[in-house]
Scaffold this active site. Structure first.
Site, PDB file in Angstrom:
ATOM      1  N   THR A  53      48.988  37.332  47.051  1.00 58.55           N
ATOM      2  CA  THR A  53      47.507  36.985  46.666  1.00 58.55           C
ATOM      3  C   THR A  53      47.508  35.768  47.675  1.00 58.55           C
ATOM      4  O   THR A  53      46.323  35.920  48.447  1.00 58.55           O
ATOM      5  CB  THR A  53      47.192  36.699  45.273  1.00 58.55           C
ATOM      6  OG1 THR A  53      47.449  37.650  44.550  1.00 58.55           O
ATOM      7  CG2 THR A  53      45.622  36.382  45.204  1.00 58.55           C
ATOM      8  N   ALA A  54      48.044  34.720  47.784  1.00 60.31           N
ATOM      9  CA  ALA A  54      47.923  33.624  48.568  1.00 60.31           C
ATOM     10  C   ALA A  54      48.004  34.136  49.979  1.00 60.31           C
ATOM     11  O   ALA A  54      47.081  33.624  50.844  1.00 60.31           O
ATOM     12  CB  ALA A  54      48.567  32.514  48.015  1.00 60.31           C
ATOM     13  N   LYS A  56      37.816  36.573  35.368  1.00 54.88           N
ATOM     14  CA  LYS A  56      38.436  35.797  34.127  1.00 54.88           C
ATOM     15  C   LYS A  56      37.369  34.841  33.807  1.00 54.88           C
ATOM     16  O   LYS A  56      36.718  34.317  34.827  1.00 54.88           O
ATOM     17  CB  LYS A  56      39.723  35.212  34.594  1.00 54.88           C
ATOM     18  CG  LYS A  56      40.696  36.135  34.985  1.00 54.88           C
ATOM     19  CD  LYS A  56      42.234  35.437  35.102  1.00 54.88           C
ATOM     20  CE  LYS A  56      43.482  36.326  35.485  1.00 54.88           C
ATOM     21  NZ  LYS A  56      44.433  35.114  35.666  1.00 54.88           N
ATOM     22  N   GLU A  70      45.901  36.671  39.345  1.00 57.45           N
ATOM     23  CA  GLU A  70      45.756  35.253  39.177  1.00 57.45           C
ATOM     24  C   GLU A  70      44.686  34.576  39.888  1.00 57.45           C
ATOM     25  O   GLU A  70      44.216  33.407  39.891  1.00 57.45           O
ATOM     26  CB  GLU A  70      47.129  34.578  39.493  1.00 57.45           C
ATOM     27  CG  GLU A  70      47.472  34.815  40.744  1.00 57.45           C
ATOM     28  CD  GLU A  70      48.106  35.888  41.158  1.00 57.45           C
ATOM     29  OE1 GLU A  70      48.509  36.127  42.558  1.00 57.45           O
ATOM     30  OE2 GLU A  70      48.229  36.858  40.489  1.00 57.45           O
ATOM     31  N   GLY A  79      53.515  37.925  51.632  1.00 58.87           N
ATOM     32  CA  GLY A  79      52.093  38.840  51.590  1.00 58.87           C
ATOM     33  C   GLY A  79      51.419  38.848  50.082  1.00 58.87           C
ATOM     34  O   GLY A  79      50.673  40.027  49.722  1.00 58.87           O
TER      35      GLY A  79
END
Length: 150
Positions: free
Chosen positions: A14-15, A76, A47, A12
């Site tokens: 980010t991806a 970013k 990320e 679970g």
């Protein structure tokens, strides 16, 4: 061919959650389950907050004004790597923006020439606006510039 009706995503992070959100939006007939560990915490390093995240969220129909403040997020403009190839140097990988269109062309020509053995300078921080702005910001602060030895 049999149609997939359900899918389980293991992890679970980010991806995992981005994949689940994408499938829920773009494959509404697919049942999606996310399994995440209760003993492994989230890293939460951002990320996924590259400029492409904006397009991803738009594809989900989520407005930036709704999620950015709630997540205390920012985009970013590049990633800084210290001692990237073991030479104690640093490397700043800027993300491409529309303002970089012309200088990016020069960078890619020089990078390809370098791959063929030429001595062209091919560091991306010399060609992209985000790197120039970062270099100016760090050179006016107490920290060293990002392009050590460049």
């Amino acid at each position: 061919m049999k149609t997939i009706q359900s899918l389980t995503i293991l992890g679970g992070g980010t991806a995992g959650w981005m994949c689940a959100a994408y499938l829920a939006k773009h494959q509404p007939n697919l049942s999606v389950t996310v399994i995440e560990s209760s003993s492994i915490g989230r890293i939460g390093v951002g990320e996924g907050s590259t400029p492409h995240l904006q397009l991803f969220m738009q594809s989900l129909g989520v407005k930036e004004r709704d999620w950015m403040p709630a997540c205390q997020a920012s985009y970013k403009t590049g990633i800084y790597f210290d001692n990237w190839n073991g030479d104690n140097g640093s490397y700043f990988h800027p993300f491409f923006s529309e303002m970089d269109a012309k200088t990016a062309e020069v960078y890619f020509v020089n990078a390809n020439a370098r791959r063929r053995g030429s001595e062209y300078i091919d560091k991306p921080e010399h060609y992209f606006l985000a790197a120039v702005l970062d270099r100016q910001a760090t050179s006016t602060s107490a920290t060293a510039p990002i392009t050590k030895g460049a």
